[in-house]
Design an enzyme around this catalytic site. Structure first.
Site, mmCIF file in Angstrom:
data_model
loop_
_atom_site.group_PDB
_atom_site.id
_atom_site.type_symbol
_atom_site.label_atom_id
_atom_site.label_comp_id
_atom_site.label_asym_id
_atom_site.label_seq_id
_atom_site.Cartn_x
_atom_site.Cartn_y
_atom_site.Cartn_z
ATOM 1 N N ASP A 1 0.862 -1.173 0.000
ATOM 2 C CA ASP A 1 0.000 0.000 0.000
ATOM 3 C C ASP A 1 0.905 1.231 0.000
ATOM 4 O O ASP A 1 1.535 1.544 1.015
ATOM 5 C CB ASP A 1 -0.908 -0.008 1.227
ATOM 6 N N TYR B 1 -3.448 15.090 -10.477
ATOM 7 C CA TYR B 1 -2.628 14.206 -11.301
ATOM 8 C C TYR B 1 -1.541 15.001 -12.019
ATOM 9 O O TYR B 1 -0.360 14.635 -11.970
ATOM 10 C CB TYR B 1 -3.509 13.480 -12.322
ATOM 11 N N LYS C 1 2.507 14.738 -11.236
ATOM 12 C CA LYS C 1 3.412 14.247 -12.280
ATOM 13 C C LYS C 1 4.475 15.286 -12.621
ATOM 14 O O LYS C 1 5.627 14.935 -12.925
ATOM 15 C CB LYS C 1 2.621 13.840 -13.523
ATOM 16 N N ILE D 1 -1.911 5.667 -23.511
ATOM 17 C CA ILE D 1 -1.430 4.293 -23.685
ATOM 18 C C ILE D 1 -2.598 3.316 -23.484
ATOM 19 O O ILE D 1 -3.444 3.513 -22.614
ATOM 20 C CB ILE D 1 -0.302 3.972 -22.678
#
Length: 267
Positions: free
Chosen positions: A65, A165, A169, A196
Site C-alpha cells: 500500500d 494528477y 506528475k 497508452i
C-alpha cells in the site's frame, strides 16, 4: 534478445497490470536476474510474477500500500533480502482522480481535499519514500544502479479535470532531477507517456457513449494516429535502467506519439 539488464535485480511498483506489468516482463526478457513485482492487488501481482518467470527471471510478489510508509519500507527491505540487493527501482505506480471519486466536476476549484491528498500520496510522496528506502541498497550496488520514474505528459502541460494528477506528475519530473543530483552516481530518469492502451484506458473508452469517438478525441493531437502500447513504454523504461544509458541521468523522455511536438489536431 541479448540482455541489456543482465544480472540486475529490479523492483517495479504498480506492476499488476498495464505499463507496470509490461515493464516487469520486459526487464526479465532483457536479462534481469530477478524482478520484485509490487502492487496493491495481490491477484494481478501474482499474474505478473508468473509472466516474469516465464520470461526467464526469478520473481517475488509483494503486496504494498503506497499510502503507508511502513508498507513501502517493508517492500524495499523484502526485495533486498530476497535477492541479496537491489540494482534498479522503477517507481511506476500512479493514480488519477477518478480512482477516488465519481464526481464529474474535478476542476481545481471543486476537487475535494481528500481526493487531492490520495493522489498526492501515491503519485509523488510514495515515489520519494520508495526512493529514500531504496537509496542505501542502490548505493551499494556494483551493477549500474538506476531509478526510473513514471511521470506523464500531464506533468508538462495542462489538462482539464485532473489537477492533482498533473501537479503530482510535474513533481515527479522535478523529483527525478533532484534525485539524480543527490544520489549520484546512482542514475535517475523518468518517462512521460501520453495515451497508452492499458486496461484502465480501455475501461474508460468502454464506458463512453461513443467509444470510437472518444478514442479519436484522445489520439487526435498525436502525430502517430493510434493509442500507444505498454510494451513500447516498457522498452523505453528498460533502456533508461540499462547500462546502455550509463551517461544519461536527470532526464525526462516523452513517449506520446508526437502530441506535444505541435499545437495541432489531426482531421
Amino acid at each position: 534478445m541479448v540482455g541489456s539488464l543482465d544480472g540486475k535485480t529490479v523492483l517495479v511498483t504498480g506492476a499488476g497490470q498495464g505499463i507496470g506489468q509490461a515493464i516487469a516482463v520486459e526487464m526479465a526478457r532483457q536479462g534481469a536476474s530477478a524482478v520484485a513485482v509490487a502492487d496493491l492487488n495481490e491477484k494481478t501481482a501474482h499474474e505478473t510474477a508468473e509472466l516474469v518467470r516465464a520470461a526467464g527471471a526469478k520473481a517475488e510478489t509483494i503486496v504494498c500500500d503506497l499510502r503507508d510508509g511502513h508498507s513501502i519500507d517493508e517492500m524495499v527491505t523484502r526485495t533486498a533480502r530476497r535477492f541479496d540487493g537491489l540494482d534498479v527501482l522503477v517507481n511506476n505506480a500512479g493514480v488519477i482522480e477518478t480512482a477516488f471519486t465519481t464526481e464529474p466536476d474535478r476542476r481545481v476549484d471543486s476537487l475535494s481535499e481528500e481526493v487531492w491528498d490520495a493522489v498526492y500520496q501515491i503519485n509523488l510522496k510514495a515515489v520519494w519514500l520508495t526512493t529514500k528506502a531504496a537509496a542505501p541498497h542502490l548505493r551499494r550496488s556494483t551493477r549500474g544502479p538506476a531509478i526510473v520514474n513514471a511521470a506523464s505528459v500531464s506533468g508538462l502541460t495542462g489538462f482539464p479535470d485532473a489537477p492533482a494528477y498533473g501537479v503530482t506528475k510535474a513533481g515527479v519530473i522535478h523529483l527525478t532531477k533532484v534525485t539524480a543530483v543527490d544520489l549520484a552516481p546512482v542514475r535517475c530518469n523518468c518517462f512521460c507517456p501520453g495515451v497508452i492502451e492499458t486496461p484502465l484506458t480501455r475501461d474508460h473508452l468502454a464506458a463512453a457513449e461513443d467509444p470510437a469517438a472518444l478514442e479519436h478525441e484522445l489520439t487526435a493531437p498525436q502525430l502517430v494516429p493510434r493509442l500507444g502500447r505498454p510494451d513500447e513504454v516498457a522498452r523505453l523504461a528498460c533502456f533508461l535502467a540499462s547500462d546502455d544509458a550509463a551517461f544519461i541521468t536527470g532526464a525526462s523522455y516523452v513517449i506520446d506519439g508526437g502530441a506535444l511536438a505541435w499545437l495541432g489536431v489531426r482531421d
